[in-house]
Design an enzyme around this catalytic site. Structure first.
Site, PDB file in Angstrom:
ATOM      1  N   LYS A 166      36.922  51.122  28.570  1.00 51.75           N
ATOM      2  CA  LYS A 166      38.345  50.741  28.630  1.00 51.75           C
ATOM      3  C   LYS A 166      38.478  49.223  28.520  1.00 51.75           C
ATOM      4  CE  LYS A 166      41.239  49.672  31.832  1.00 51.75           C
ATOM      5  NZ  LYS A 166      42.019  48.665  31.089  1.00 51.75           N
ATOM      6  N   GLY A 195      35.366  41.776  35.716  1.00 52.03           N
ATOM      7  CA  GLY A 195      36.768  41.438  35.973  1.00 52.03           C
ATOM      8  C   GLY A 195      36.891  40.678  37.277  1.00 52.03           C
ATOM      9  N   SER A 196      38.039  40.816  37.898  1.00 54.20           N
ATOM     10  CA  SER A 196      38.308  40.012  39.088  1.00 54.20           C
ATOM     11  C   SER A 196      37.555  40.544  40.310  1.00 54.20           C
ATOM     12  CB  SER A 196      39.803  40.025  39.378  1.00 54.20           C
ATOM     13  OG  SER A 196      40.221  41.347  39.639  1.00 54.20           O
ATOM     14  N   THR A 197      37.310  39.659  41.264  1.00 48.29           N
ATOM     15  CA  THR A 197      36.643  40.058  42.502  1.00 48.29           C
ATOM     16  C   THR A 197      37.507  41.068  43.255  1.00 48.29           C
ATOM     17  OG1 THR A 197      35.452  37.987  42.622  1.00 48.29           O
ATOM     18  CG2 THR A 197      35.731  39.159  44.695  1.00 48.29           C
ATOM     19  N   GLY A 240      36.995  44.356  41.627  1.00 48.91           N
ATOM     20  CA  GLY A 240      35.597  44.713  41.886  1.00 48.91           C
ATOM     21  C   GLY A 240      35.428  45.329  43.272  1.00 48.91           C
ATOM     22  N   GLU A 260      30.425  42.421  37.549  1.00 46.35           N
ATOM     23  CA  GLU A 260      30.344  40.998  37.196  1.00 46.35           C
ATOM     24  C   GLU A 260      31.737  40.440  37.452  1.00 46.35           C
ATOM     25  OE1 GLU A 260      30.981  37.783  35.512  1.00 46.35           O
ATOM     26  OE2 GLU A 260      30.507  38.652  33.538  1.00 46.35           O
ATOM     27  N   CYS A 269      34.474  33.313  33.295  1.00 45.39           N
ATOM     28  CA  CYS A 269      34.164  33.432  34.728  1.00 45.39           C
ATOM     29  C   CYS A 269      33.085  32.437  35.143  1.00 45.39           C
ATOM     30  CB  CYS A 269      33.795  34.858  35.102  1.00 45.39           C
ATOM     31  SG  CYS A 269      33.025  35.743  33.769  1.00 45.39           S
ATOM     32  N   GLU A 326      39.312  30.689  42.443  1.00 48.62           N
ATOM     33  CA  GLU A 326      39.149  30.731  40.993  1.00 48.62           C
ATOM     34  C   GLU A 326      40.518  30.625  40.318  1.00 48.62           C
ATOM     35  OE1 GLU A 326      37.921  34.448  39.146  1.00 48.62           O
ATOM     36  OE2 GLU A 326      36.599  33.331  37.806  1.00 48.62           O
TER      37      GLU A 326
END
Ligand code: ADP
Length: 490
Positions: free
Chosen positions: A195, A247-249, A252, A269, A303, A400
Site C-alpha cells: 500500500k 512511516g511515522s513513529t 509505527g 522504519e 527520515c 521531527e
C-alpha cells in the site's frame, strides 16, 4: 510554472538560470486508477476514489481507488493463492530472473518514473532522476542476485519464506520504498500486498503496469491504494505473515501494538532527527555542501535528514556564514525544472506541520534565517530555513519536522557533542565531518544511530543495510540484513 526567480549572485554580478523544464511528453498517466489485485485492475468494492494532487500546482493529477476491508481481503487472498500455487514453488533462479527483469524495465522507463515521482510528490526532478529511480533499479538488481544464493546468504542454515508480506510505505521516496520492500520479499519467496501513501500512489501504480509487462505471475505483487484505514486493514488481516512499514513513529507504534500477540513478523522504519557534526578540522566547504544536501535538497522530506547541525566553536561563525551564503543561492520552485534545488512540500497537511514548527521555533526565541527567494503563489512551499540560538530542549531540536528546517548548536568537546547528539528519542542516522579517522571511529562506535556517514551525507547503496535504533524502529532494509526479516529459519 517556471523558475522565473532563479537568481544567483556572484560578487557584484547577479544572474539567472534560464528555465530548464523536463519534458513530460513521454509520460502516460491515466485519469483514474483501480486496484491491482491478482495481476488485474479491479474496481474497488468501496466504489470510492480519492484524488492525488500535484503539490506544486494543487491541481488534480488522477483519481485513485480507495481500498476497503473487502478489497484488502481480496488482495491478501490473491497473494496467498500466488504464494501457494506459484511463487513458493519456483526455484530461486527463476525468481531471480523475474526480479532482474523488473530492474531492467525500471531502467528502461526511468525518465517516465522520474517525472511522475516529481509531479506526484513534489521533489525536484534532479533528485528523482539521479537518486530515487536509479536506486530503485539498483535495489532490484542487487536483490535479484541473492534469490538463488540464499544458502550463501544464510550459511549452515536452512530458510523458508514467511508467506504473504503486507507492506506500507510513505510519501517521501514512493518508488524507492516500494523497491526496498518488494525486492527482498520476492527474492526470498514471499508474495506481497503493498500500500503506497495516499498522497503519492502514482509510481507504485506505474510499477504495477511494469509488473504486468514483466509477466510476473498473477497475484505475486498486489498494489492497493487508500489511506490509514486501508493500511490498518492490511496490518490486522489474519492471513498476513509479515508487516513491513516505513512511516511515522506514531503509526509505527499503532502497528506494533496491533501485531502484539500474533505470529506476524514486523520491521518498522520510523522517524529520525539526525545530528550532523562538524569538527574544526573538517573540510569546511565540503561539509557545508553536505549539510545543504542533507537537509534541503529533498525539502527535508527524508527520515534520515541531517536536521540538527552541531558546529565546533572555533569554526562556528565561518560555517554559519558559508551556510547562509549557500542557502541564499538555493532555487526553490518547479519540481520539473532541472535547476530546482528545493521542490514543493508534499501536501497541505505537511506544510501546516512545518509552519507550526517554524512558529514554535520563533516563539521559543530562536533566531531565524530564510533565503530571500520568492516562492510560487500556488502549491505548497517552504523557503530553506536555518534556526540558530536554540536550546537542547527546544521543540524544534527534539521533534521531527520533516521539512527544510535546520537547527544549529555549537559544541566544544567530543564528549559533549556525543551526549547532545544522542539526546533524542530517535536513532536513525548521523553525519560526521572531520579530517581525523580516529575521531570518526570513536564517534561511530558511540553514536546511537543505525547509519553514520563520515565526510558525506545521504549516500545509499543497495548492499548497505539501513534502519534505526530507539524510536526510529527496528529491522534493517538493504544488504544481506534486509533479507533476514523475510525468512524463517527452519
Ligand atoms: P507520514 O507522517 O510520513 O505521512 P504516516 O505514518 O502517517 O507517515 O504514513 C505512512 C504510511 O502509513 C502511509 O501509507 C499511510 O497511509 C499509512 N498509515 C497511516 N495510518 C495507518 C494505520 N493506522 N495503520 C496502517 N497504516 C497506516
Amino acid at each position: 510554472m517556471t523558475n522565473k526567480k532563479a537568481k544567483l549572485k556572484l560578487g557584484n554580478t547577479s544572474f539567472s538560470y534560464a528555465p530548464a523544464p523536463e519534458s513530460t511528453s513521454h509520460v502516460n498517466i491515466k485519469s483514474q486508477y483501480d486496484l491491482f489485485i491478482g495481476g488485474k485492475w479491479q474496481k474497488p468494492s468501496s466504489k470510492k476514489y480519492f484524488t492525488t494532487l500535484n503539490p506544486s500546482t494543487e491541481k488534480e493529477i488522477a483519481k485513485v481507488a480507495l481500498a476497503d476491508k473487502t478489497d484488502v481481503n481480496k488482495a491478501v487472498m490473491a497473494a496467498r493463492m500466488a504464494y501457494e500455487t506459484t511463487w513458493s514453488k519456483l526455484s530461486g533462479k527463476e525468481r531471480g530472473k523475474y526480479i532482474y527483469r523488473i530492474a531492467r524495465l525500471i531502467q528502461e522507463r526511468a525518465r517516465e518514473f522520474a517525472v511522475i515521482e516529481s509531479i506526484d510528490g513534489g521533489k525536484p526532478i534532479r533528485e528523482s532522476r539521479d537518486i530515487d529511480v536509479p536506486l530503485a533499479a539498483a535495489h532490484f538488481f542487487y536483490t535479484a542476485g541473492w534469490a538463488d544464493k540464499l544458502e550463501y546468504a544464510f550459511p549452515q542454515r536452512e530458510v523458508s519464506p514467511l508467506g504473504v508480506a503486507g507492506q506500507i510505505i510513505p510519501w517521501n521516496f514512493p518508488l524507492l520504498m516500494a523497491a526496498w520492500k518488494i525486492a527482498p520479499a520476492l527474492a526470498t519467496g514471499n508474495t506481497v500486498v503493498l500500500k503506497p501513501a495516499e498522497t503519492t500512489p502514482l509510481t507504485a501504480l506505474k510499477l504495477a503496469e511494469l509488473l504486468q509487462d514483466a509477466e510476473l505471475p498473477d497475484g505475486v505483487v498486489n498494489i492497493i491504494t487508500g489511506a490509514g484505514e486501508t493500511g490498518a486493514h492490511l496490518v490486522n488481516h489474519k492471513d498476513v505473515n509479515k508487516i513491513a512499514f516505513t512511516g511515522s513513529t506514531h503509526v509505527g507504534k499503532l502497528i506494533q501494538s496491533a501485531v502484539v500477540g500474533t505470529s506476524k513478523k514486523t520491521t518498522l522504519e520510523l522517524g529520525g532527527k539526525a545530528a550532523n557534526i562538524i569538527f574544526e578540522d573538517a573540510p569546511i566547504d565540503q561539509a557545508v555542501e553536505g549539510i545543504i544536501n542533507g537537509i534541503y535538497f529533498n525539502q527535508g522530506h527524508v527520515c534520515c535528514a541531517g536536521s540538527r547541525l552541531f558546529i565546533q566553536e572555533p569554526v562556528y561563525d565561518q560555517v554559519i556564514q558559508k551556510l547562509k551564503d549557500r542557502i541564499s543561492t538555493l532555487i526553490v520552485g518547479d519540481p520539473l525544472d532541472k535547476n530546482t534545488d528545493i521542490g514543493a512540500i508534499n501536501s497541505k497537511e505537511q506544510l501546516k506541520t512545518i509552519k507550526k514548527y517554524i512558529k514554535a521555533g520563533l516563539e521559543e526565541g530562536a533566531e531565524i534565517f530564510q533565503s530571500a527567494c520568492s516562492v510560487p503563489k500556488e502549491g505548497f512551499w517552504v523557503k530553506p530555513t536555518l534556526f540558530t540560538g536554540v536550546a537542547q530542549s527546544s521543540k524544534i531540536v527534539q521533534e521531527e519536522i520533516f521539512g527544510p528546517v535546520l537547527t544549529v548548536q555549537s559544541f566544544r568537546t567530543v564528549d559533549e557533542v556525543i551526549q547532545k547528539a544522542n539526546n533524542t528519542p530517535y536513532g536513525l542516522s548521523a553525519g560526521i565531518w572531520t579530517d581525523k579517522g580516529s575521531k570518526i571511529f570513536n564517534l561511530t562506535s558511540q553514536m546511537k544511530a543505525g547509519v553514520v556517514w563520515a565526510n558525506t551525507y545521504n549516500k545509499f547503496d543497495p548492499a548497505s543495510p539501513f534502519g534505526g535504533y530507539k524510536e526510529s524502529g527496528f529491522g534493517r532494509e538493504g544488504g544481506l540484513q534486509g533479507l533476514a526479516p523475510y525468512v524463517q529459519f527452519n
